[in-house]
Design an enzyme around this catalytic site. Structure first.
Site, short mmCIF file in Angstrom:
data_model
loop_
_atom_site.label_atom_id
_atom_site.label_comp_id
_atom_site.label_asym_id
_atom_site.label_seq_id
_atom_site.Cartn_x
_atom_site.Cartn_y
_atom_site.Cartn_z
N SER A 140 0.86 -1.20 0.00
CA SER A 140 0.00 0.00 0.00
C SER A 140 0.89 1.23 0.00
CB SER A 140 -0.86 0.00 1.26
OG SER A 140 -1.48 1.26 1.44
N TYR A 153 -1.19 0.19 11.01
CA TYR A 153 -1.48 -0.24 9.63
C TYR A 153 -0.34 0.18 8.70
CZ TYR A 153 -3.50 -0.72 5.03
OH TYR A 153 -3.69 -1.07 3.71
C1 8X3 Z 1 -5.09 1.41 1.67
C2 8X3 Z 1 -4.76 2.75 1.14
O1 8X3 Z 1 -4.35 5.18 1.67
O2 8X3 Z 1 -6.21 4.11 2.77
O3 8X3 Z 1 -3.96 0.69 1.94
O4 8X3 Z 1 -3.99 3.61 3.45
S1 8X3 Z 1 -4.85 3.94 2.33
#
Ligand code: 8X3
Length: 252
Positions: A140, A153
């Site tokens: 990501s 995350y």
């Molecule tokens: C998902 C994209 O920008 O919401 O991994 O983190 S974001």
């Protein structure tokens, strides 16, 4: 090039499900893995009705190392694996770190990082004997740029990008390609999961611009798999045209 088989984690929805149908539509045999067995069998039925490919399902919780390895090891020796799409992953919460829940850290780390390692390590004996071995990790842009409320995350996705580079080096003598696909905002169940079922908050993320959809990512995964044997795209960073990076998106 003979028929190849791809194992896809988190195939029950979103990017994983789009990869499953797109690869099957392009002649790849697929192994669909995920937690929700009914969703896996539904997708398997759809795929086998539409395409002349072999489609296997394995239901397990990727956070549980034993269940994951038992499921992988239940595959017969004749069930080869040429590529893996390490897609299973999630974000939980977007509040400040000081208000975050340790259980959520465990789930994100256990799925996005340890789960990816368990699956990749567990299928290595099959990848090693493939003619076109390839590991594709769904990372990501969150792994490139930390943003407010992203803490754990973002850290897991930074780990996925880092592991992609390390594995690329370690697996070099084995001729195994390792790639990362790092998307920006993709409209899937992602935000609903992150906001723990709050649909209004989730929809707001994608309002006012045209976000990527799961199919866009699946097309890139297919492109990577179809590259000639001597070509490896190490990382693809992809965003909606309206999104430049984690901080800049033009919304109406
Ligand atoms: C998902 C994209 O920008 O919401 O991994 O983190 S974001």
């Amino acid at each position: 090039m003979g028929k190849r088989r791809v194992l896809i984690t988190g195939a029950t929805a979103g990017i994983g499900a789009a990869c499953a149908t797109t690869l099957a539509a392009n002649g790849y045999d697929v192994i669909l893995t995920g937690r929700r067995e009914n969703r896996l069998t539904g997708l398997q039925e759809e795929i086998t009705n539409l395409y002349n490919v072999d489609c296997t399902t394995l239901a397990f919780d990727i956070q549980n190392r034993k269940s994951t390895l038992d499921a992988i090891n239940s595959l017969p020796d004749t069930c080869t694996i040429d590529a893996v799409i390490n897609n299973a992953g999630l974000a939980l919460g977007k509040g400040p770190f000081q208000e975050s829940q340790p259980e959520d850290w465990d789930t994100m780390l256990g799925t996005n990082v340890t789960g990816l390692l368990t699956v990749t390590h567990g299928i290595m004996h099959k990848l090693k004997v493939s003619d076109h071995p390839h590991i594709i990790n769904i990372a990501s842009i969150a792994g490139m740029e930390s943003y407010a409320g992203g803490h754990v995350y973002c850290a897991t996705k930074a780990a996925v990008r880092s592991l992609t580079k390390s594995l690329r080096i370690d697996l070099l003598p084995l001729g195994i390609k390792v790639s990362a696909v790092s998307p920006g905002m993709v409209e899937t169940e992602f935000s609903e999961v992150r906001f723990k079922g709050d649909k209004e908050l989730a929809q707001k993320v994608y309002r006012g611009f045209q976000p990527l959809v799961a199919q866009d990512v699946a097309e890139v995964v297919l492109y990577l798999l179809n590259l000639p044997k001597h070509v490896c795209l190490n990382e693809v960073v992809m965003t909606a045209t309206a999104q430049a990076n984690a901080y800049h998106t033009i919304k109406n």
